[in-house]
Design a protein around this motif. Structure first.
Motif, PDB file in Angstrom:
ATOM      1  N   TYR B  48       0.799  -1.230   0.000  1.00 36.24           N
ATOM      2  CA  TYR B  48       0.000   0.000   0.000  1.00 36.24           C
ATOM      3  C   TYR B  48       0.829   1.277   0.000  1.00 36.24           C
ATOM      4  O   TYR B  48       0.352   2.348   0.357  1.00 36.24           O
ATOM      5  N   ASN B  54      -0.934   7.127  -5.901  1.00 34.71           N
ATOM      6  CA  ASN B  54      -2.142   7.271  -6.721  1.00 34.71           C
ATOM      7  C   ASN B  54      -3.423   7.019  -5.943  1.00 34.71           C
ATOM      8  O   ASN B  54      -3.495   6.139  -5.093  1.00 34.71           O
ATOM      9  N   ASN B  60     -11.085   2.692  -1.291  1.00 33.50           N
ATOM     10  CA  ASN B  60      -9.793   2.051  -1.480  1.00 33.50           C
ATOM     11  C   ASN B  60      -8.749   2.555  -0.478  1.00 33.50           C
ATOM     12  O   ASN B  60      -8.083   1.756   0.186  1.00 33.50           O
ATOM     13  N   MET B  63      -9.705   1.555   3.224  1.00 33.52           N
ATOM     14  CA  MET B  63      -9.442   0.144   3.507  1.00 33.52           C
ATOM     15  C   MET B  63      -7.947  -0.107   3.685  1.00 33.52           C
ATOM     16  O   MET B  63      -7.530  -0.837   4.569  1.00 33.52           O
ATOM     17  N   LYS B  64      -7.149   0.517   2.843  1.00 34.37           N
ATOM     18  CA  LYS B  64      -5.700   0.336   2.948  1.00 34.37           C
ATOM     19  C   LYS B  64      -5.197   0.798   4.310  1.00 34.37           C
ATOM     20  O   LYS B  64      -4.425   0.094   4.967  1.00 34.37           O
ATOM     21  N   PHE B  67      -6.378  -1.645   6.996  1.00 30.60           N
ATOM     22  CA  PHE B  67      -5.613  -2.906   6.975  1.00 30.60           C
ATOM     23  C   PHE B  67      -4.232  -2.736   7.605  1.00 30.60           C
ATOM     24  O   PHE B  67      -3.796  -3.559   8.403  1.00 30.60           O
ATOM     25  N   GLU B 117       6.734  -1.398  -8.100  1.00 29.70           N
ATOM     26  CA  GLU B 117       6.163  -2.593  -8.723  1.00 29.70           C
ATOM     27  C   GLU B 117       6.783  -3.858  -8.126  1.00 29.70           C
ATOM     28  O   GLU B 117       6.081  -4.850  -7.896  1.00 29.70           O
ATOM     29  N   TRP B 120       5.245  -4.321  -4.763  1.00 32.18           N
ATOM     30  CA  TRP B 120       3.875  -4.823  -4.910  1.00 32.18           C
ATOM     31  C   TRP B 120       3.902  -6.323  -5.196  1.00 32.18           C
ATOM     32  O   TRP B 120       3.157  -7.108  -4.608  1.00 32.18           O
TER      33      TRP B 120
END
Lengths: 10, 212
Positions: B48, B54, B60, B63-64, B67, B117, B120
């Motif tokens: 996250y 972005n 969204n 929730m991030k 969490f 990336e 992620w």
């Protein structure tokens, strides 16, 4: 079929 | 947003709060793997980071944040506040055996060789195996408290629901992310044995105990 650049999932 | 993803997210949220509430109410984290919780904290933090780069939607972002905060809170309760109740001699899975290979794989197999990336991808791979210390702990002690098995059921269901979401999105939106799908399948497969025990035992009011 493409992988989107923006990740909209959690 | 489709129904599978929404119910999946809610199931994920429910799992985290069931665990937090169990620890808070019983003032004990017995039977819970701190190592799995550390891995989940690592999963959320590395995934996250895009909170800052972005914006998707209020849902969204919210929730991030929830969490990350709730998982960090779980780790805090386990390792600091209720440390005395932490069952460390049964939580012996070596997490470096997961983190190191997963890190290597994230470097080798990713969509794009950029820091965000790669992190992620690392997060997606790590999530798929992060439950192993918890499952290992249950196999060592041979049983799990009912509330812990509810937690695991909600947590496992979340990724299974995401698999349905990806099938839906493939057909209706042309969306397809191979890395997420493969990792999601691995993750769901790891829960199969547990799902079987949950359905055949816990749903019938019995405690989850493994055959000797």
């Amino acid at each position: 079929r493409k992988t989107p650049e923006k990740k909209d999932e959690l | 947003m489709n129904i599978f993803r929404l119910v999946g997210d809610l199931s994920h949220l429910l799992a985290i709060f069931v665990l937090l509430l169990k620890i808070w109410k019983s003032r004990s984290c017995a039977g819970v793997s701190g190592k799995s919780q550390i891995l989940f904290a690592l999963v959320f933090i590395t995934r996250y980071l895009d909170l800052f780069t972005n914006f998707i939607s209020v849902y969204n972002s919210l929730m991030k944040v929830i969490f990350i905060a709730s998982t960090v809170a779980t780790v805090y309760l386990m390792y600091i506040k209720f440390k005395a109740t932490y069952d460390s001699n049964h939580d012996t899975f070596r997490i470096e055996f997961l983190v190191v290979p997963v890190g290597g794989l994230a470097f080798l197999v990713n969509h794009d060789f950029t820091p965000l990336e790669i992190l992620w991808t690392f997060s997606i791979y790590l999530e798929s195996v992060a439950i192993l210390p918890q499952l290992f702990m249950i196999s060592k002690t041979g049983e799990a408290e009912t509330i812990t098995s509810h937690y695991l059921f909600a947590l496992g269901s979340y990724r299974a629901l995401y698999l349905l979401n990806w099938i839906y999105r493939y057909y209706f939106e042309g969306y397809f992310d191979l890395i997420a799908v493969v990792a999601g399948c691995v993750q769901t497969i790891l829960y199969c044995d547990f799902f079987y025990l949950y359905i055949t035992k816990v749903m019938w009011g019995k405690k989850l105990s493994l055959p000797a």
